[in-house]
Design an enzyme around this catalytic site. Structure first.
Site, PDB file in Angstrom:
ATOM      1  N   ARG A 135       0.829  -1.211   0.000  1.00 14.65           N
ATOM      2  CA  ARG A 135       0.000   0.000   0.000  1.00 14.65           C
ATOM      3  C   ARG A 135       0.872   1.273   0.000  1.00 14.65           C
ATOM      4  O   ARG A 135       0.559   2.236  -0.673  1.00 14.65           O
ATOM      5  CB  ARG A 135      -0.937   0.032   1.228  1.00 14.65           C
ATOM      6  CG  ARG A 135      -1.797  -1.194   1.432  1.00 14.65           C
ATOM      7  CD  ARG A 135      -2.996  -1.272   0.549  1.00 14.65           C
ATOM      8  NE  ARG A 135      -4.022  -0.297   0.836  1.00 14.65           N
ATOM      9  CZ  ARG A 135      -5.012  -0.015  -0.009  1.00 14.65           C
ATOM     10  NH1 ARG A 135      -5.076  -0.625  -1.174  1.00 14.65           N
ATOM     11  NH2 ARG A 135      -5.938   0.866   0.302  1.00 14.65           N
ATOM     12  N   HIS A 161      -7.750   8.924  10.073  1.00 13.91           N
ATOM     13  CA  HIS A 161      -7.210   7.567  10.269  1.00 13.91           C
ATOM     14  C   HIS A 161      -5.695   7.478  10.162  1.00 13.91           C
ATOM     15  O   HIS A 161      -5.156   6.396   9.958  1.00 13.91           O
ATOM     16  CB  HIS A 161      -7.877   6.601   9.270  1.00 13.91           C
ATOM     17  CG  HIS A 161      -9.342   6.425   9.533  1.00 13.91           C
ATOM     18  ND1 HIS A 161     -10.219   5.902   8.610  1.00 13.91           N
ATOM     19  CD2 HIS A 161     -10.089   6.705  10.625  1.00 13.91           C
ATOM     20  CE1 HIS A 161     -11.442   5.884   9.128  1.00 13.91           C
ATOM     21  NE2 HIS A 161     -11.392   6.371  10.342  1.00 13.91           N
ATOM     22  N   ASN A 189     -20.814   9.606  -5.217  1.00 17.16           N
ATOM     23  CA  ASN A 189     -20.359   8.215  -5.148  1.00 17.16           C
ATOM     24  C   ASN A 189     -20.722   7.503  -6.455  1.00 17.16           C
ATOM     25  O   ASN A 189     -21.679   7.887  -7.121  1.00 17.16           O
ATOM     26  CB  ASN A 189     -21.042   7.497  -3.961  1.00 17.16           C
ATOM     27  CG  ASN A 189     -20.256   6.277  -3.481  1.00 17.16           C
ATOM     28  OD1 ASN A 189     -19.971   5.364  -4.257  1.00 17.16           O
ATOM     29  ND2 ASN A 189     -19.922   6.256  -2.211  1.00 17.16           N
TER      30      ASN A 189
HETATM   31  P1  NAD Z   1     -14.759   2.052   1.423  1.00 19.09           P
HETATM   32  O1  NAD Z   1     -13.731   1.221   0.677  1.00 19.09           O
HETATM   33  O2  NAD Z   1     -15.576   1.410   2.470  1.00 19.09           O
HETATM   34  O3  NAD Z   1     -15.780   2.715   0.357  1.00 19.09           O
HETATM   35  C1  NAD Z   1     -15.341   3.367  -0.790  1.00 19.09           C
HETATM   36  C2  NAD Z   1     -16.553   4.038  -1.430  1.00 19.09           C
HETATM   37  O4  NAD Z   1     -16.093   4.749  -2.565  1.00 19.09           O
HETATM   38  C3  NAD Z   1     -17.636   3.074  -1.900  1.00 19.09           C
HETATM   39  O5  NAD Z   1     -18.898   3.555  -1.477  1.00 19.09           O
HETATM   40  C4  NAD Z   1     -17.523   3.124  -3.437  1.00 19.09           C
HETATM   41  O6  NAD Z   1     -18.786   2.950  -4.064  1.00 19.09           O
HETATM   42  C5  NAD Z   1     -16.988   4.520  -3.645  1.00 19.09           C
HETATM   43  N1  NAD Z   1     -16.188   4.707  -4.844  1.00 19.09           N
HETATM   44  C6  NAD Z   1     -15.325   3.865  -5.447  1.00 19.09           C
HETATM   45  N2  NAD Z   1     -14.728   4.455  -6.491  1.00 19.09           N
HETATM   46  C7  NAD Z   1     -15.231   5.721  -6.567  1.00 19.09           C
HETATM   47  C8  NAD Z   1     -14.998   6.830  -7.418  1.00 19.09           C
HETATM   48  N3  NAD Z   1     -14.112   6.782  -8.420  1.00 19.09           N
HETATM   49  N4  NAD Z   1     -15.693   7.965  -7.186  1.00 19.09           N
HETATM   50  C9  NAD Z   1     -16.594   8.056  -6.175  1.00 19.09           C
HETATM   51  N5  NAD Z   1     -16.856   7.032  -5.328  1.00 19.09           N
HETATM   52  C10 NAD Z   1     -16.169   5.879  -5.519  1.00 19.09           C
HETATM   53  O7  NAD Z   1     -13.959   3.320   1.950  1.00 19.09           O
HETATM   54  P2  NAD Z   1     -14.183   4.300   3.176  1.00 19.09           P
HETATM   55  O8  NAD Z   1     -15.605   4.737   3.262  1.00 19.09           O
HETATM   56  O9  NAD Z   1     -13.120   5.322   3.062  1.00 19.09           O
HETATM   57  O10 NAD Z   1     -13.883   3.433   4.500  1.00 19.09           O
HETATM   58  C11 NAD Z   1     -12.999   2.334   4.570  1.00 19.09           C
HETATM   59  C12 NAD Z   1     -11.680   2.530   5.309  1.00 19.09           C
HETATM   60  O11 NAD Z   1     -10.664   2.263   4.355  1.00 19.09           O
HETATM   61  C13 NAD Z   1     -11.340   3.844   5.838  1.00 19.09           C
HETATM   62  O12 NAD Z   1     -11.038   3.657   7.168  1.00 19.09           O
HETATM   63  C14 NAD Z   1     -10.051   4.284   5.120  1.00 19.09           C
HETATM   64  O13 NAD Z   1      -9.133   4.768   6.059  1.00 19.09           O
HETATM   65  C15 NAD Z   1      -9.500   3.040   4.555  1.00 19.09           C
HETATM   66  N6  NAD Z   1      -8.857   3.114   3.217  1.00 19.09           N
HETATM   67  C16 NAD Z   1      -8.069   4.184   2.859  1.00 19.09           C
HETATM   68  C17 NAD Z   1      -7.510   4.240   1.579  1.00 19.09           C
HETATM   69  C18 NAD Z   1      -6.623   5.424   1.202  1.00 19.09           C
HETATM   70  O14 NAD Z   1      -5.994   6.002   2.073  1.00 19.09           O
HETATM   71  N7  NAD Z   1      -6.573   5.833  -0.065  1.00 19.09           N
HETATM   72  C19 NAD Z   1      -7.765   3.235   0.655  1.00 19.09           C
HETATM   73  C20 NAD Z   1      -8.556   2.137   1.076  1.00 19.09           C
HETATM   74  C21 NAD Z   1      -9.107   2.107   2.350  1.00 19.09           C
END
Ligand code: NAD
Length: 262
Positions: free
Chosen positions: A85, A134, A231
């Site tokens: 990651r 986070h 979303n």
């Molecule tokens: P989640 O993975 O639960 O949900 C992601 C959401 O984004 C979904 O509802 C999905 O439909 C939507 N989505 C996907 N692609 C999209 C796009 N291009 N445009 C708009 N919407 C889109 O993520 P969450 O709600 O952030 O919660 C999960 C946990 O995962 C959090 O605690 C976070 O810290 C962690 N996380 C962080 C990262 C990062 O830092 N980039 C990546 C993955 C997970």
């Protein structure tokens, strides 16, 4: 529920929602933006839903790879996942149109970004006021209470091994909030304050299933603020939203903010 999640509005209905959202943005005087993993998806960082679909990780549960229970069971495996990651964040990811649009927005109206993401793409996209709920994937800290915390580059990260704390020799861990852990109270308070005083909250790319972050929109609604949800699918945030914009956050945020640009 699947039908609802995959619901796509007609182009006319989408345009009506976009026009309404633009009006709300034009009227807003104090904006908060709550972002989740979906906002970084277009930059090449997988959401949790997608993160374990690759050949390497598909048999692992992300909740286990991001929890103290999983770390206690197999710290080297958890570090291997984090090394993958971290590489995505450091070597591949660049801010996308959504991050850049929010950076522009902050130059026009007071805007606080509250992110669940552990990457730094909002900062790279130009946002100045960013609250990381986070933590930060580019840093690590000691599992003991010796107080050590620093850039992950100060550790010898080798896949299949567990790095040690340079100060006390204990186990080092990623400096992120795992499932089942509490948020830093100061960070939590700052986020609650920002959403409470916002007259507009934009929630983008978040499933609304991870608490306490998922509860933040209630503060805005309770104080009379409006909520726009962005979303690709129907999310738990849509229940509170005044407007739901279906689509990729990069494209939608760029279009939304363009209404304020000269
Ligand atoms: P989640 O993975 O639960 O949900 C992601 C959401 O984004 C979904 O509802 C999905 O439909 C939507 N989505 C996907 N692609 C999209 C796009 N291009 N445009 C708009 N919407 C889109 O993520 P969450 O709600 O952030 O919660 C999960 C946990 O995962 C959090 O605690 C976070 O810290 C962690 N996380 C962080 C990262 C990062 O830092 N980039 C990546 C993955 C997970």
């Amino acid at each position: 529920m699947d039908d609802l999640q995959n619901f796509k509005p007609s182009p006319e209905d989408f345009q009506k929602s976009m026009d309404r959202a633009k009006e709300m943005l034009a009227r807003a005087t104090n904006i908060a933006v709550l972002t989740g993993a979906g906002v970084s998806a277009e930059s090449g960082i997988s959401t949790f839903r997608d993160a374990t679909t690759g050949a390497l990780w598909e048999k692992f549960d992300p909740a286990k790879l991001s929890s103290m229970a999983g770390f206690e069971e197999d710290p080297a495996l958890v570090w291997e996942w984090y090394i993958t990651r971290i590489k995505q964040v450091v070597e591949i990811a660049k801010p996308n149109d959504g991050h850049i649009a929010l950076g522009h927005l902050a130059t026009i109206k007071p805007t606080t970004v509250i992110t669940q993401n552990v990457d730094d793409l909002h900062e790279l996209g130009g946002s100045k006021l960013v609250i990381h709920l986070h933590g930060d994937i580019k840093t690590a800290r000691c599992l003991n209470e010796c107080g050590w915390s620093d850039d992950v580059n100060t550790l010898n990260l080798v896949a299949g091994t567990t790095p040690s704390c340079p100060k006390c020799g204990g186990l080092a861990r990623p400096n992120v909030v795992w499932f089942g852990e509490f948020l830093d109270p100061k960070v939590s308070y700052a986020a609650e304050y920002a959403v409470s005083k916002a007259d507009l909250l934009i929630v983008a790319g978040s499933s609304g299933q991870v608490y306490p972050a998922a509860g933040l929109p209630w503060y805005t609604q309770r104080n009379g603020g409006k909520i726009i949800s962005v979303n690709t699918r129907h999310s738990d945030h849509c229940q509170l939203a005044d407007v739901f914009l279906t689509g990729k956050s990069g494209e939608i945020l760029k279009e939304l903010v363009s209404t304020l640009l000269p």
